[in-house]
Design a protein around this motif. Sequence first.
Motif, PDB file in Angstrom:
ATOM      1  N   UNK A  41     -13.854   8.415  -1.012  1.00 25.41           N
ATOM      2  CA  UNK A  41     -13.843   8.905  -1.800  1.00 25.41           C
ATOM      3  C   UNK A  41     -15.422   7.874  -2.077  1.00 25.41           C
ATOM      4  N   UNK A  42     -15.263   6.484  -2.212  1.00 30.61           N
ATOM      5  CA  UNK A  42     -16.069   4.903  -1.830  1.00 30.61           C
ATOM      6  C   UNK A  42     -16.474   5.150  -3.601  1.00 30.61           C
ATOM      7  N   UNK A  43     -14.531   4.326  -3.896  1.00 30.75           N
ATOM      8  CA  UNK A  43     -15.068   4.594  -5.707  1.00 30.75           C
ATOM      9  C   UNK A  43     -14.188   3.470  -4.949  1.00 30.75           C
ATOM     10  N   UNK A  44     -13.501   2.423  -6.545  1.00 29.18           N
ATOM     11  CA  UNK A  44     -12.711   1.206  -6.282  1.00 29.18           C
ATOM     12  C   UNK A  44     -11.707   1.927  -7.061  1.00 29.18           C
ATOM     13  N   UNK A  45     -10.279   1.197  -6.449  1.00 30.28           N
ATOM     14  CA  UNK A  45      -9.189   1.489  -5.886  1.00 30.28           C
ATOM     15  C   UNK A  45      -7.968   1.644  -7.493  1.00 30.28           C
ATOM     16  N   UNK A  46      -9.699   0.511  -8.563  1.00 30.33           N
ATOM     17  CA  UNK A  46      -9.105   1.435  -9.636  1.00 30.33           C
ATOM     18  C   UNK A  46      -9.662   2.637 -10.311  1.00 30.33           C
ATOM     19  N   UNK A  47     -10.416   2.535 -10.031  1.00 32.04           N
ATOM     20  CA  UNK A  47     -11.068   4.133 -10.476  1.00 32.04           C
ATOM     21  C   UNK A  47      -9.853   5.319  -9.866  1.00 32.04           C
ATOM     22  N   UNK A  48      -9.010   5.625  -8.021  1.00 30.44           N
ATOM     23  CA  UNK A  48      -8.071   6.210  -8.712  1.00 30.44           C
ATOM     24  C   UNK A  48      -7.009   6.268  -9.138  1.00 30.44           C
ATOM     25  N   UNK A  64      -2.941   8.585  14.377  1.00 29.36           N
ATOM     26  CA  UNK A  64      -4.040   7.244  14.710  1.00 29.36           C
ATOM     27  C   UNK A  64      -2.814   6.292  14.182  1.00 29.36           C
ATOM     28  N   UNK A  65      -3.412   5.424  14.944  1.00 29.09           N
ATOM     29  CA  UNK A  65      -2.573   3.858  14.411  1.00 29.09           C
ATOM     30  C   UNK A  65      -3.231   3.135  13.489  1.00 29.09           C
ATOM     31  N   UNK A  66      -5.176   3.355  13.006  1.00 28.69           N
ATOM     32  CA  UNK A  66      -5.224   3.119  12.185  1.00 28.69           C
ATOM     33  C   UNK A  66      -6.218   3.576  11.562  1.00 28.69           C
ATOM     34  N   UNK A  67      -7.110   3.676  10.440  1.00 22.39           N
ATOM     35  CA  UNK A  67      -7.986   4.617   9.510  1.00 22.39           C
ATOM     36  C   UNK A  67      -9.238   4.437  10.763  1.00 22.39           C
ATOM     37  N   UNK A  68      -9.519   3.742  11.978  1.00 24.12           N
ATOM     38  CA  UNK A  68     -10.951   3.677  12.574  1.00 24.12           C
ATOM     39  C   UNK A  68     -10.749   4.124  13.335  1.00 24.12           C
ATOM     40  N   UNK A 101      -2.997  10.982   0.950  1.00 26.53           N
ATOM     41  CA  UNK A 101      -3.576  10.152   0.905  1.00 26.53           C
ATOM     42  C   UNK A 101      -2.925   8.711   0.291  1.00 26.53           C
ATOM     43  N   UNK A 102      -2.644   8.077   0.580  1.00 28.08           N
ATOM     44  CA  UNK A 102      -2.129   6.516  -0.539  1.00 28.08           C
ATOM     45  C   UNK A 102      -3.362   6.497  -1.575  1.00 28.08           C
ATOM     46  N   UNK A 103      -3.314   5.767  -2.798  1.00 24.56           N
ATOM     47  CA  UNK A 103      -4.222   5.417  -3.028  1.00 24.56           C
ATOM     48  C   UNK A 103      -5.755   4.678  -2.425  1.00 24.56           C
ATOM     49  N   UNK A 104      -4.951   3.279  -1.268  1.00 21.89           N
ATOM     50  CA  UNK A 104      -6.517   3.026  -0.483  1.00 21.89           C
ATOM     51  C   UNK A 104      -7.186   3.910  -0.448  1.00 21.89           C
ATOM     52  N   UNK A 105      -6.252   4.884   0.783  1.00 19.42           N
ATOM     53  CA  UNK A 105      -7.296   5.798   1.363  1.00 19.42           C
ATOM     54  C   UNK A 105      -8.234   6.694   0.748  1.00 19.42           C
ATOM     55  N   UNK A 106      -7.554   6.822  -0.188  1.00 20.64           N
ATOM     56  CA  UNK A 106      -8.395   7.908  -1.428  1.00 20.64           C
ATOM     57  C   UNK A 106      -9.629   7.185  -2.119  1.00 20.64           C
ATOM     58  N   UNK A 107      -9.454   5.885  -2.054  1.00 21.36           N
ATOM     59  CA  UNK A 107     -10.540   4.987  -2.835  1.00 21.36           C
ATOM     60  C   UNK A 107     -11.647   4.883  -1.482  1.00 21.36           C
ATOM     61  N   UNK A 108     -11.541   4.480  -0.591  1.00 18.77           N
ATOM     62  CA  UNK A 108     -12.483   4.322   0.805  1.00 18.77           C
ATOM     63  C   UNK A 108     -12.896   5.419   1.276  1.00 18.77           C
TER      64      UNK A 108
END
Length: 144
Positions: free
Chosen positions: A23-30, A84-88, A14-21
């Motif tokens: 885990x449903x938290x802000x990027x700063x939290x990650x 997959x080409x994207x997260x969706x 996971x990237x930080x962005x993927x982890x944040x999404x």
Amino acid sequence: MSTLFSLLVQVCGLSHREAAEMLKVRHDTVKSWSSGRNRTPDTVLEELVALAARIEKAATEALAQIETAAVQHGVPAEIELGIASDDAEAQSIGWPCVGAQSACLALVVARGMKRGYRFRVTPRGATVATAAATDAHERGRFGG
């Protein structure tokens, strides 16, 4: 400095962005969990451990399917893996993001290459083989 959180995020691909999404938290939290500035809740660590276990299980199952097919039909010159080409798109096949699917495919490749298989990674659905694999997965014939 490595933290339990950052190690688990890495093993899950996971990237930080993927982890944040995921885990449903802000990027700063990650970022604060990764740096050790703030304590990571046990429930978050448990969710990452569950994803790591799922990645491991899916990779093991995929390699078993490859080996079964090789016994039945012979070892192919190359095995195509669709990514997959994207997260969706990753979510449509049951992964939280492309990073998690990539971590699974990396395990398949690493283990398969040790057994002499050759691989090629292509965008999902880009060829007849990946389209057929997608259809089979969506009918529930493949795990993960």
